[in-house]
Motif scaffolding. Structure first.
Motif, PDB file in Angstrom:
ATOM      1  N   ALA A 164      24.028  89.137 122.918  1.00  0.00           N
ATOM      2  CA  ALA A 164      24.116  90.223 122.115  1.00  0.00           C
ATOM      3  C   ALA A 164      25.650  90.957 121.969  1.00  0.00           C
ATOM      4  CB  ALA A 164      23.723  91.330 123.406  1.00  0.00           C
ATOM      5  N   LEU A 165      26.553  90.832 123.213  1.00  0.00           N
ATOM      6  CA  LEU A 165      28.171  91.212 122.844  1.00  0.00           C
ATOM      7  C   LEU A 165      28.592  90.799 121.419  1.00  0.00           C
ATOM      8  CD1 LEU A 165      30.264  93.581 124.924  1.00  0.00           C
ATOM      9  CD2 LEU A 165      30.220  90.665 125.662  1.00  0.00           C
ATOM     10  N   ILE A 166      27.813  89.709 121.662  1.00  0.00           N
ATOM     11  CA  ILE A 166      29.238  88.982 120.752  1.00  0.00           C
ATOM     12  C   ILE A 166      28.335  89.634 118.582  1.00  0.00           C
ATOM     13  CG2 ILE A 166      29.066  86.887 119.269  1.00  0.00           C
ATOM     14  CD1 ILE A 166      29.734  84.913 121.598  1.00  0.00           C
ATOM     15  N   PHE A 167      27.707  90.050 119.035  1.00  0.00           N
ATOM     16  CA  PHE A 167      26.116  90.205 117.671  1.00  0.00           C
ATOM     17  C   PHE A 167      26.725  91.762 118.254  1.00  0.00           C
ATOM     18  CE2 PHE A 167      25.199  86.945 116.607  1.00  0.00           C
ATOM     19  CZ  PHE A 167      24.770  85.341 117.112  1.00  0.00           C
ATOM     20  N   GLY A 168      26.933  92.063 118.996  1.00  0.00           N
ATOM     21  CA  GLY A 168      26.778  94.038 118.993  1.00  0.00           C
ATOM     22  C   GLY A 168      28.036  94.186 118.843  1.00  0.00           C
ATOM     23  N   ALA A 169      29.493  93.815 119.286  1.00  0.00           N
ATOM     24  CA  ALA A 169      30.573  94.287 119.293  1.00  0.00           C
ATOM     25  C   ALA A 169      30.815  93.521 117.638  1.00  0.00           C
ATOM     26  CB  ALA A 169      31.356  93.523 119.731  1.00  0.00           C
ATOM     27  N   GLY A 170      30.462  92.878 117.135  1.00  0.00           N
ATOM     28  CA  GLY A 170      30.897  91.956 116.465  1.00  0.00           C
ATOM     29  C   GLY A 170      30.518  92.831 114.372  1.00  0.00           C
ATOM     30  N   ALA A 171      29.362  93.962 114.985  1.00  0.00           N
ATOM     31  CA  ALA A 171      28.810  94.462 113.891  1.00  0.00           C
ATOM     32  C   ALA A 171      29.421  95.847 113.625  1.00  0.00           C
ATOM     33  CB  ALA A 171      27.278  95.444 114.543  1.00  0.00           C
ATOM     34  N   VAL A 172      30.004  96.115 115.031  1.00  0.00           N
ATOM     35  CA  VAL A 172      31.200  97.528 114.704  1.00  0.00           C
ATOM     36  C   VAL A 172      32.625  97.405 114.131  1.00  0.00           C
ATOM     37  CG1 VAL A 172      32.099  99.580 115.704  1.00  0.00           C
ATOM     38  CG2 VAL A 172      29.734  98.589 116.670  1.00  0.00           C
ATOM     39  N   GLN A 173      33.044  95.607 114.727  1.00  0.00           N
ATOM     40  CA  GLN A 173      34.061  95.139 114.142  1.00  0.00           C
ATOM     41  C   GLN A 173      33.717  94.701 112.196  1.00  0.00           C
ATOM     42  OE1 GLN A 173      34.247  92.145 116.920  1.00  0.00           O
ATOM     43  NE2 GLN A 173      35.996  93.250 118.353  1.00  0.00           N
ATOM     44  N   ALA A 174      33.024  94.645 112.277  1.00  0.00           N
ATOM     45  CA  ALA A 174      32.585  94.378 110.622  1.00  0.00           C
ATOM     46  C   ALA A 174      32.573  95.610 109.799  1.00  0.00           C
ATOM     47  CB  ALA A 174      31.647  93.045 110.440  1.00  0.00           C
TER      48      ALA A 174
END
Lengths: 227, 49, 243
Positions: free
Chosen positions: A179-189
């Motif tokens: 969840a952390l990877i995809f959650g933070a990753g979304a914002v970074q994207a």
């Protein structure tokens, strides 16, 4: 007195937990203040350079929300367990997994929603502007229920155990990582100008998976802890 | 082993220490358990004449 | 055809299991010692140096078996724990607990030897790529399981709680691995790519397979010894785990 339907019992349970939490507002606000303070520690430890902060901003806010959610797990079952109410609630006809779901929903309303409201402002502190704070709130809206659902399993397993707080965190943190990877990753994207669609879709899949399986696992864990 | 002696020997020695250590600690645990079990059996024999 | 079939259920009784384990241990301990000796000799002295990495690649002969055992033992642990939970079989749960420490040690070894391999070959003690990060998370899963079991005093509750955690963990492993892979490829620019696995010549493959077999034999022997310790300790008040 007519026995309540499952739906009514569920609504009652959520209402009860929310009301009890409201009466102990300081506990709830504590989670929020923790969130804000942890986020502030990072610029203090790393330096205020804007570009650096913008690159770590999503991760920092997400980790702080993760830690705050993890801390709130101590209030999920433990208090009801110590005064015996938990066993009583489990005796109602409402299935144990729905009881877990109700408690998690109440906890989310009380602990996570303030974080969601606060997150965009913290994002601004890290120089996230335009779409990024919105993406941050959206990813946390999907993510915090996942964290609480998975966390409920840990909280249920450690009921009444010495050092339950730290122990729950140990159990639950590896499981938080997707969840952390995809959650933070979304914002970074979004910050990179790319589309966060894939991240949000994966995050939603994890949420659905957690909604279906976590209450069941937590209910099994509750039964094991209460025997 | 060339320049890599430290890394290669280091890993092998570490493996030996880890696995050997596991065995040593385990065998000590076993010895302790067996002696406690023996003591318990002794006690039980004395209690039941 | 009478009584020649093995009645596996009788080994659910700790007494019988204790005896069976005791008989099996030498059959695994002796081959383990032998295979380790042969494997280490071949790996250190006989296998030729690698074209690119020189002698540094020899770390592989301990790193790869350790990593494999770490992963396999976790799956086994989850299996035995689930069986113990589903069938209320104490013996199966004890197997799971016995596996946990050995698996954690192998995973830790995999991480450390990986570092010692990475330093001379990639130039860094630690690299946040998919495999190393996933192995680190696996170690966390082991630590969680071991901590949970040691924190709970009642052995039945410890068994079942561990089972729930292990099942949840093992189900999450593919999800965790996928997400870490995803994360790793997204940030690929910042990480160093590991050279792809080239096909190994036989002189290198042989020691590797021997070392893997050695670790398997070792694991079975050690886990059975620990299992016997757990059986002896049944019913005694629990203190901190020794190993």
């Amino acid at each position: 007195m007519r026995p309540l339907s499952h739906a009514a019992t569920f609504r009652w349970l959520v209402w009860r937990d929310v009301t009890l939490a409201w009466r102990r507002r300081s506990d709830v606000l504590g989670t929020l203040f923790f969130f804000v303070m942890v986020v502030s520690l990072f610029p203090l430890s790393i330096g205020p350079e804007t570009r650096l902060l913008r690159s770590i901003g999503p991760g920092v806010v997400w980790v702080a929300a993760l830690l705050a959610s993890m801390l709130s797990l101590g209030r999920l079952f433990a208090e009801d367990y110590t005064d015996g109410t938990l066993e009583q609630i489990l005796l109602t006809p409402l299935p144990a997994s729905l009881i877990v779901l109700g408690k998690v929903l109440a906890q989310w309303l009380v602990s996570a929603v303030p974080l969601l409201l606060m997150a965009p402002m913290l994002g601004l502190q890290f120089g996230l502007s335009l779409d990024a704070p919105l993406a941050l709130t959206a990813s946390l809206t999907l993510g915090t229920p996942i964290l609480l659902l998975i966390g409920s399993i840990g909280a249920a397993l450690t009921l009444g155990v010495r050092g339950a707080g730290i122990l729950t965190s140990l159990l639950v943190m590896p499981l938080y990582i997707p969840a952390l990877i995809f959650g933070a990753g979304a914002v970074q994207a979004v910050l990179a100008g790319a589309s966060p669609d894939a991240h949000f879709r994966l995050l939603s899949s994890i949420l659905i998976f957690a909604l279906v399986f976590a209450p069941w696992a937590a209910a099994a864990a509750l039964r094991i802890s209460l025997e | 082993m060339g320049d890599y002696a430290f890394y290669v020997w280091g890993s092998y020695v570490l493996t030996l220490i880890a696995l050997g250590g596991e065995v040593v600690v385990l065998l000590r645990r076993r010895r302790a358990d067996r002696s406690t079990t023996a003591e318990d059996a002794e006690v039980r024999k004395q209690v039941q004449p | 055809m009478t009584g020649r079939t093995i009645h596996w259920y009788k080994y659910a009784s700790p007494g019988n299991l204790y005896r069976l384990a005791g008989q099996l241990i030498p059959w695994f301990a002796a081959p383990a010692a032998l295979l380790f000796t042969i494997g280490l000799y071949l790996g250190l002295f006989v296998a030729p140096a690698d074209f690119q990495q020189g002698d540094a690649y020899r770390v592989l002969f301990v790193h790869v078996p350790a990593a494999w055992m770490g992963m396999l033992l976790y799956v086994l642990l989850a299996f035995y724990a689930a069986i113990g939970w589903a069938f209320n079989a104490r013996a199966s749960s004890m197997m799971a607990s016995s596996l946990s420490i050995t698996g954690a040690i192998f995973t830790f070894l995999a991480l450390v030897t990986g570092s010692l391999w990475g330093r001379p070959t990639w130039g860094a003690w630690w690299v946040w790529d998919a495999r190393t990060t996933s192995t680190l998370i696996l170690l966390f899963l082991y630590i969680g399981f071991i901590s949970l079991q040691s924190a709970i005093d009642d052995p039945r509750r410890a068994d079942r709680a561990g089972a729930v955690l292990a099942v949840v963990g093992v189900v999450n492993v593919p999800i965790i691995y996928f997400s870490v892979q995803w994360w790793s490829t997204l940030h690929q620019g910042a990480t160093i790519r590991i050279a792809g696995e080239t096909t190994m010549p036989g002189s290198m493959l042989a020691p590797l397979l021997i070392m893997i077999a050695a670790c398997w034999m070792y694991s079975i022997a050690v886990v059975l010894v620990r299992l016997r310790c757990l059986i002896l300790e049944t019913g005694r008040p629990r203190s901190a785990p020794t190993s």
